[in-house]
Design a protein around this motif. Structure first.
Motif, PDB file in Angstrom:
ATOM      1  N   THR A 298     -34.321  -2.317   5.681  1.00  0.00           N
ATOM      2  CA  THR A 298     -35.615  -2.341   5.005  1.00  0.00           C
ATOM      3  C   THR A 298     -36.564  -3.186   5.857  1.00  0.00           C
TER       4      THR A 298
ATOM      5  N   ILE B 234     -37.470  -5.962   5.040  1.00  0.00           N
ATOM      6  CA  ILE B 234     -37.010  -7.338   4.867  1.00  0.00           C
ATOM      7  C   ILE B 234     -36.058  -7.766   5.981  1.00  0.00           C
TER       8      ILE B 234
ATOM      9  N   GLU C  26     -41.368  -2.970   0.700  1.00  0.00           N
ATOM     10  CA  GLU C  26     -40.648  -3.432   1.889  1.00  0.00           C
ATOM     11  C   GLU C  26     -39.970  -2.287   2.631  1.00  0.00           C
TER      12      GLU C  26
END
Length: 357
Positions: free
Chosen positions: A157, A159, A196
């Motif tokens: 992701t 993230i 995200e």
């Protein structure tokens, strides 16, 4: 296309939705449960026998956390008895010496351990459990002691995208046989982190990076929920003067990006069949139908096998047979599983010719 051209080669079976973690990206939003209506041991055995009448696929024993199911090793042994190849998908935190030996004795051929960060802080925040990273690494060490092959699975992701090269190096260091990357499909709890998600540009960059890791280590590499990779592989191979054959690219040369409904399906803890775990459209109920009836007669499966029905850029794309676009991401973005893959940047040649004319 003829019906018999499509044979299930992989089946992911969510044997339980109960889990000991609460991962931020979980497609099932799995938690501690309990969840009502799980298939009984006898029902699982019956369905396995029905699958054997159709094909001999690899059976991915997954969840939730499949090690929380008390009959997991009985199910694995039944798979072996029916000449299936059972593999286990786990977060690794429940593997100790006893469990590792049971995995070995049951005939499970490989275990996938999910690592979404290369450090405790990165992985544990993703998994929403302190100690998840240490637990996974400890589980890997027990698997190594009993010589069970293991692979690392990583969901990417926005993230954790910067963690990917470090996770890859860790997989090599740990002695994994493979590294499989999964690009987030925003379903379940994944919807909560949709902001995200990778951008199309990041998606393309990561898949090109993944291609470049080929041959740099002994690891088998596979991109899942990232069918665009199979277009990139062919573009890069052509630019490098390589032919895409089994001898040069292994299984990547003979598989398709999105296998949903064509060579792969998913069975839920309640026996509901889906094309994959991320495309949440019921295609059949194995408490009411046989596996053969669902696999051969599901309208959704039939639609996915007819590439002339695909829409948007996917429907025009010359890579439709090797890529296919992520049907689950198309559905989440548009409500239509036959629409174009929203993360793909590629402009098909047919579209270019249309614009030029």
């Amino acid at each position: 296309m003829e019906r018999n051209k499509f044979v299930p080669k992989l089946i992911a079976w969510e044997l339980t939705r109960t889990c000991n973690l609460d991962c931020i990206h979980c497609r099932a939003a799995a938690s501690k449960g309990p969840y009502e209506g799980e298939l009984t041991t006898e029902e699982v055995f019956r369905i396995l026998e029905e699958i054997r009448e159709v094909a001999q696929p690899i059976i991915i024993l997954t969840g939730g956390e499949p090690l929380l199911r008390k009959d997991i090793f009985d199910i694995a042994r039944k798979c072996v008895e029916l000449s299936f190849k059972p593999v286990l998908a786990t977060n690794g935190t429940l593997i100790d010496e006893r469990v590792a030996n049971l995995i070995k004795e049951s005939g499970i051929a490989r275990v996938s351990i999910s690592l979404d960060g290369a450090t405790s802080s990165a992985h544990d925040s993703f998994r929403k459990m302190p100690g998840a990273f240490e637990g996974a690494i400890r589980g890997i060490e027990y698997l190594k002691k009993v010589e069970i092959p293991f692979q690392i699975n990583t969901t990417i992701t926005g993230i954790n995208k910067e963690e990917l090269p470090k996770i890859h190096e860790l997989a090599i260091k740990l002695g994994a046989v493979a590294h499989h990357i999964f690009v987030l499909v925003p379903v379940g709890r994944g919807k909560e982190i949709i902001k995200e998600s990778l951008t199309p540009e990041e998606y393309e960059k990561i898949l090109n990076w993944f291609y470049e890791q080929r041959g740099k280590s002994h690891l088998q590499l596979k991109a899942t929920c990232a069918p665009t990779y199979y277009r990139i592989l062919r573009e890069r191979a052509k630019a490098e003067g390589k032919k895409v054959t089994f001898e040069t690219f292994g299984l990547d040369a003979v598989t398709r990006g999105c296998l949903a409904g064509t060579g792969f399906c998913f069975i839920s803890h309640r026996g509901i069949v889906q094309t994959c775990g991320y495309l949440e459209i019921p295609c059949g109920d194995l408490r009411k139908q046989t596996f053969k009836e669902v696999w051969e007669n599901s309208e959704v499966f039939k639609n996915l096998r007819d590439f002339t029905k695909y829409k948007g850029r996917c429907g025009k794309c010359e890579y439709i047979r090797v890529c296919g676009g992520c049907r689950a991401r198309a559905f989440e973005a548009t409500g239509d599983y036959l629409e174009e893959e929203p993360l793909c940047l590629y402009e098909p040649m047919r579209s270019k010719r249309t614009l030029a004319s």
